[in-house]
Design a protein around this motif. Structure first.
Motif, PDB file in Angstrom:
ATOM      1  N   LEU A  53      74.187  80.743  39.976  1.00  0.00           N
ATOM      2  CA  LEU A  53      73.493  81.371  41.108  1.00  0.00           C
ATOM      3  C   LEU A  53      72.047  80.887  41.170  1.00  0.00           C
ATOM      4  O   LEU A  53      71.476  80.685  42.232  1.00  0.00           O
ATOM      5  CB  LEU A  53      73.478  82.892  40.942  1.00  0.00           C
ATOM      6  CG  LEU A  53      74.699  83.679  41.397  1.00  0.00           C
ATOM      7  CD1 LEU A  53      74.463  85.151  41.136  1.00  0.00           C
ATOM      8  CD2 LEU A  53      74.964  83.427  42.868  1.00  0.00           C
ATOM      9  N   PHE A  54      71.457  80.706  39.995  1.00  0.00           N
ATOM     10  CA  PHE A  54      70.060  80.274  39.920  1.00  0.00           C
ATOM     11  C   PHE A  54      69.940  78.749  39.947  1.00  0.00           C
ATOM     12  O   PHE A  54      69.043  78.196  40.531  1.00  0.00           O
ATOM     13  CB  PHE A  54      69.400  80.794  38.642  1.00  0.00           C
ATOM     14  CG  PHE A  54      69.256  82.280  38.616  1.00  0.00           C
ATOM     15  CD1 PHE A  54      68.260  82.901  39.365  1.00  0.00           C
ATOM     16  CD2 PHE A  54      70.108  83.070  37.867  1.00  0.00           C
ATOM     17  CE1 PHE A  54      68.113  84.272  39.353  1.00  0.00           C
ATOM     18  CE2 PHE A  54      69.972  84.443  37.852  1.00  0.00           C
ATOM     19  CZ  PHE A  54      68.977  85.049  38.592  1.00  0.00           C
ATOM     20  N   ILE A 309      61.828  69.105  29.399  1.00  0.00           N
ATOM     21  CA  ILE A 309      62.503  70.270  29.988  1.00  0.00           C
ATOM     22  C   ILE A 309      63.288  69.839  31.229  1.00  0.00           C
ATOM     23  O   ILE A 309      62.975  68.826  31.845  1.00  0.00           O
ATOM     24  CB  ILE A 309      61.495  71.382  30.397  1.00  0.00           C
ATOM     25  CG1 ILE A 309      60.468  70.852  31.415  1.00  0.00           C
ATOM     26  CG2 ILE A 309      60.780  71.939  29.173  1.00  0.00           C
ATOM     27  CD1 ILE A 309      59.575  71.930  32.010  1.00  0.00           C
ATOM     28  N   THR A 310      64.293  70.617  31.584  1.00  0.00           N
ATOM     29  CA  THR A 310      65.011  70.375  32.841  1.00  0.00           C
ATOM     30  C   THR A 310      64.367  71.203  33.949  1.00  0.00           C
ATOM     31  O   THR A 310      63.679  72.200  33.685  1.00  0.00           O
ATOM     32  CB  THR A 310      66.491  70.782  32.745  1.00  0.00           C
ATOM     33  OG1 THR A 310      66.577  72.163  32.369  1.00  0.00           O
ATOM     34  CG2 THR A 310      67.227  69.922  31.733  1.00  0.00           C
ATOM     35  N   ARG A 311      64.601  70.777  35.201  1.00  0.00           N
ATOM     36  CA  ARG A 311      64.131  71.532  36.366  1.00  0.00           C
ATOM     37  C   ARG A 311      65.321  71.806  37.296  1.00  0.00           C
ATOM     38  O   ARG A 311      66.425  71.350  37.089  1.00  0.00           O
ATOM     39  CB  ARG A 311      63.041  70.742  37.102  1.00  0.00           C
ATOM     40  CG  ARG A 311      61.790  70.475  36.274  1.00  0.00           C
ATOM     41  CD  ARG A 311      61.106  71.748  35.764  1.00  0.00           C
ATOM     42  NE  ARG A 311      60.719  72.655  36.809  1.00  0.00           N
ATOM     43  CZ  ARG A 311      59.558  72.616  37.468  1.00  0.00           C
ATOM     44  NH1 ARG A 311      58.665  71.699  37.142  1.00  0.00           N
ATOM     45  NH2 ARG A 311      59.276  73.493  38.417  1.00  0.00           N
ATOM     46  N   PRO A 316      70.360  72.000  49.291  1.00  0.00           N
ATOM     47  CA  PRO A 316      69.591  72.614  50.375  1.00  0.00           C
ATOM     48  C   PRO A 316      69.158  74.034  50.012  1.00  0.00           C
ATOM     49  O   PRO A 316      69.923  74.787  49.410  1.00  0.00           O
ATOM     50  CB  PRO A 316      70.588  72.626  51.547  1.00  0.00           C
ATOM     51  CG  PRO A 316      71.595  71.589  51.209  1.00  0.00           C
ATOM     52  CD  PRO A 316      71.697  71.575  49.719  1.00  0.00           C
ATOM     53  N   ASN A 317      67.945  74.361  50.358  1.00  0.00           N
ATOM     54  CA  ASN A 317      67.402  75.707  50.124  1.00  0.00           C
ATOM     55  C   ASN A 317      67.467  76.140  48.662  1.00  0.00           C
ATOM     56  O   ASN A 317      67.771  77.283  48.358  1.00  0.00           O
ATOM     57  CB  ASN A 317      68.138  76.750  50.984  1.00  0.00           C
ATOM     58  CG  ASN A 317      68.089  76.373  52.436  1.00  0.00           C
ATOM     59  OD1 ASN A 317      67.064  75.923  52.932  1.00  0.00           O
ATOM     60  ND2 ASN A 317      69.218  76.506  53.118  1.00  0.00           N
ATOM     61  N   TYR A 318      67.212  75.197  47.795  1.00  0.00           N
ATOM     62  CA  TYR A 318      67.254  75.575  46.374  1.00  0.00           C
ATOM     63  C   TYR A 318      66.118  76.550  46.063  1.00  0.00           C
ATOM     64  O   TYR A 318      65.090  76.563  46.715  1.00  0.00           O
ATOM     65  CB  TYR A 318      67.204  74.347  45.459  1.00  0.00           C
ATOM     66  CG  TYR A 318      65.912  73.569  45.470  1.00  0.00           C
ATOM     67  CD1 TYR A 318      64.810  73.989  44.736  1.00  0.00           C
ATOM     68  CD2 TYR A 318      65.799  72.387  46.196  1.00  0.00           C
ATOM     69  CE1 TYR A 318      63.633  73.274  44.734  1.00  0.00           C
ATOM     70  CE2 TYR A 318      64.623  71.653  46.201  1.00  0.00           C
ATOM     71  CZ  TYR A 318      63.540  72.108  45.462  1.00  0.00           C
ATOM     72  OH  TYR A 318      62.375  71.402  45.464  1.00  0.00           O
ATOM     73  N   ARG A 319      66.395  77.347  45.035  1.00  0.00           N
ATOM     74  CA  ARG A 319      65.401  78.330  44.605  1.00  0.00           C
ATOM     75  C   ARG A 319      64.479  77.659  43.586  1.00  0.00           C
ATOM     76  O   ARG A 319      64.955  77.023  42.652  1.00  0.00           O
ATOM     77  CB  ARG A 319      66.147  79.507  43.962  1.00  0.00           C
ATOM     78  CG  ARG A 319      65.312  80.388  43.078  1.00  0.00           C
ATOM     79  CD  ARG A 319      66.242  81.220  42.194  1.00  0.00           C
ATOM     80  NE  ARG A 319      65.534  81.753  41.044  1.00  0.00           N
ATOM     81  CZ  ARG A 319      65.335  81.077  39.915  1.00  0.00           C
ATOM     82  NH1 ARG A 319      65.774  79.859  39.758  1.00  0.00           N
ATOM     83  NH2 ARG A 319      64.689  81.651  38.916  1.00  0.00           N
ATOM     84  N   ASN A 320      63.169  77.816  43.769  1.00  0.00           N
ATOM     85  CA  ASN A 320      62.236  77.248  42.803  1.00  0.00           C
ATOM     86  C   ASN A 320      62.405  77.941  41.448  1.00  0.00           C
ATOM     87  O   ASN A 320      62.503  79.169  41.388  1.00  0.00           O
ATOM     88  CB  ASN A 320      60.796  77.425  43.321  1.00  0.00           C
ATOM     89  CG  ASN A 320      59.817  76.575  42.566  1.00  0.00           C
ATOM     90  OD1 ASN A 320      59.787  76.614  41.347  1.00  0.00           O
ATOM     91  ND2 ASN A 320      59.043  75.803  43.273  1.00  0.00           N
ATOM     92  N   ASP A 321      62.451  77.138  40.390  1.00  0.00           N
ATOM     93  CA  ASP A 321      62.660  77.744  39.065  1.00  0.00           C
ATOM     94  C   ASP A 321      61.344  78.159  38.399  1.00  0.00           C
ATOM     95  O   ASP A 321      61.343  78.635  37.269  1.00  0.00           O
ATOM     96  CB  ASP A 321      63.458  76.795  38.155  1.00  0.00           C
ATOM     97  CG  ASP A 321      62.763  75.462  37.946  1.00  0.00           C
ATOM     98  OD1 ASP A 321      61.633  75.286  38.440  1.00  0.00           O
ATOM     99  OD2 ASP A 321      63.345  74.590  37.282  1.00  0.00           O
TER     100      ASP A 321
END
Ligand SMILES: [Zn+2]
Length: 354
Positions: A53-54, A309-311, A316-321
């Motif tokens: 989901l994230f 680190i991974t990001r 589309p419309n991904y959530r900023n981590d």
């Protein structure tokens, strides 16, 4: 008792859950603290199942579009480097730019340090993580070491260097083309400064170098120690400052300029192994930073370390981590426990894996 303590605090809480007709559900939150800096990270085992989901999967069509649409105007492709990128004055770099293998180093037009070099890593406009070969990384790291040595010769005020990378837009890169950035400065940046100050304090108190002690204790515990490559020790961070953080510690040097060709070769191999593993886990975007302080600091217990680190993935419309937890609380969310990440990483460091 070990001089290094791995502190974690577990809290239990009850929630009446709508998916279970508001029956009681027992949840757990664990807060870990970095043994040196006290930086916190948060682990909630329930979030592990919600990871997708994230962190959704990369969208192949969007990725293809980004690669194709940026390729024709890329400054780093083909003849673009020679035509479009700036040069250093001859007093610092006689030919204006430096090249090792496919890697070409030149100044950033928009510096954020006294010396801010960009390195186009190779000819390829896009690389899957498994395509960041040790050879490409060796060229990039070597050309940056050559640059740091040139700056040292020319400018006695310089004490600190950071060799870093942003790969793809979620990691902060403005260009797709794989590249490195190096900041060389008389002033250390916040995190580097905290790291060095804590190492100095530890050295004065314990009469030993923190990172040497960390290598020893992580080897003894075993659950986060990944592998040794030459004089580099690869470890999953107990309390990460980014997703899936893996770090390598040089067992002796603090200064990037003092590393041998063997050190740079071993580091290149290790970075390629980490990126290969990230790729196998479905990640594509990453950051890394190698922290270096001039040799004079070594006596105070400093060591050169790199953190990777991974990001967030690209869709589309991904959530900023990077949300309030990271930006304003300087804490990180753990989705995959460092001890589980270690098991995945070890497979990529084994001699059978190429
Ligand atoms: Zn390109």
């Amino acid at each position: 008792m070990s001089k290094i303590q791995f502190e974690s605090t577990e809290s239990r809480l009850t929630i009446l859950e709508p998916s279970k007709e508001f029956a009681e559900g027992l949840h757990t939150v664990v807060i870990r603290k970095d043994p040196l800096l006290g930086d916190t990270s948060v682990y909630n085992p329930f979030l592990k199942d919600k990871a997708r989901l994230f962190f959704g999967e990369n969208d192949a069509q969007l990725l293809r579009h980004l690669i194709e649409s940026s390729g024709s105007t890329c400054f780093f492709c083909g003849e673009g480097v020679a035509k479009n990128t700036p040069k250093y004055p001859p007093a610092l770099v006689p030919d204006g730019r430096l090249q090792v293998g496919e890697a070409i180093l030149f100044p950033n037009l928009f510096s954020i340090a006294k010396y801010h070099a960009i390195t186009a890593l190779g000819r390829a406009h896009f690389l899957a993580l498994s395509e960041f070969t040790p050879q490409l990384l060796f060229g990039g790291l070597s050309v940056n070491q050559e640059f740091l040595k040139a700056v040292y010769r020319d400018d006695q005020t310089i004490l600190f260097a950071i060799v870093c990378a942003n790969y793809l837009f979620p990691a902060g890169a403005s260009l797709v083309h794989p590249h490195m950035q190096t900041l060389v400065s008389p002033v250390s940046h916040s995190y580097h400064n905290r790291l060095m100050a804590a190492c100095r304090d530890y050295y004065q108190k314990e009469d030993s170098a923190y990172h040497e002690d960390l290598i020893a204790v992580e080897k003894e515990i075993g659950t986060r120690y990944i592998a040794q490559m030459g004089r580099w020790h690869w470890i999953a961070a107990f309390s990460p400052i980014g997703s899936n953080e893996v770090m390598a510690i040089h067992e002796h040097e603090s200064d990037f300029a003092e590393l041998t060709m063997e050190d740079i070769g071993a580091l290149s191999y290790g970075i390629s192994r980490v990126l290969h593993c990230y790729g196998s886990l479905g990640y594509l975007s990453f950051n890394y930073a190698l922290y270096s302080s001039k040799k004079l600091a070594r006596e105070e217990g400093q060591r050169s370390i790199i953190k990777i680190i991974t990001r967030q993935n690209l869709y589309p419309n991904y959530r900023n981590d990077d949300y309030f937890l990271q930006k304003l609380l300087q804490s990180e969310l753990i989705i995959t426990l460092p001890e589980e990440l270690t098991l995945k990483m070890r497979r990529f460091f084994s001699p059978e894996c190429t």
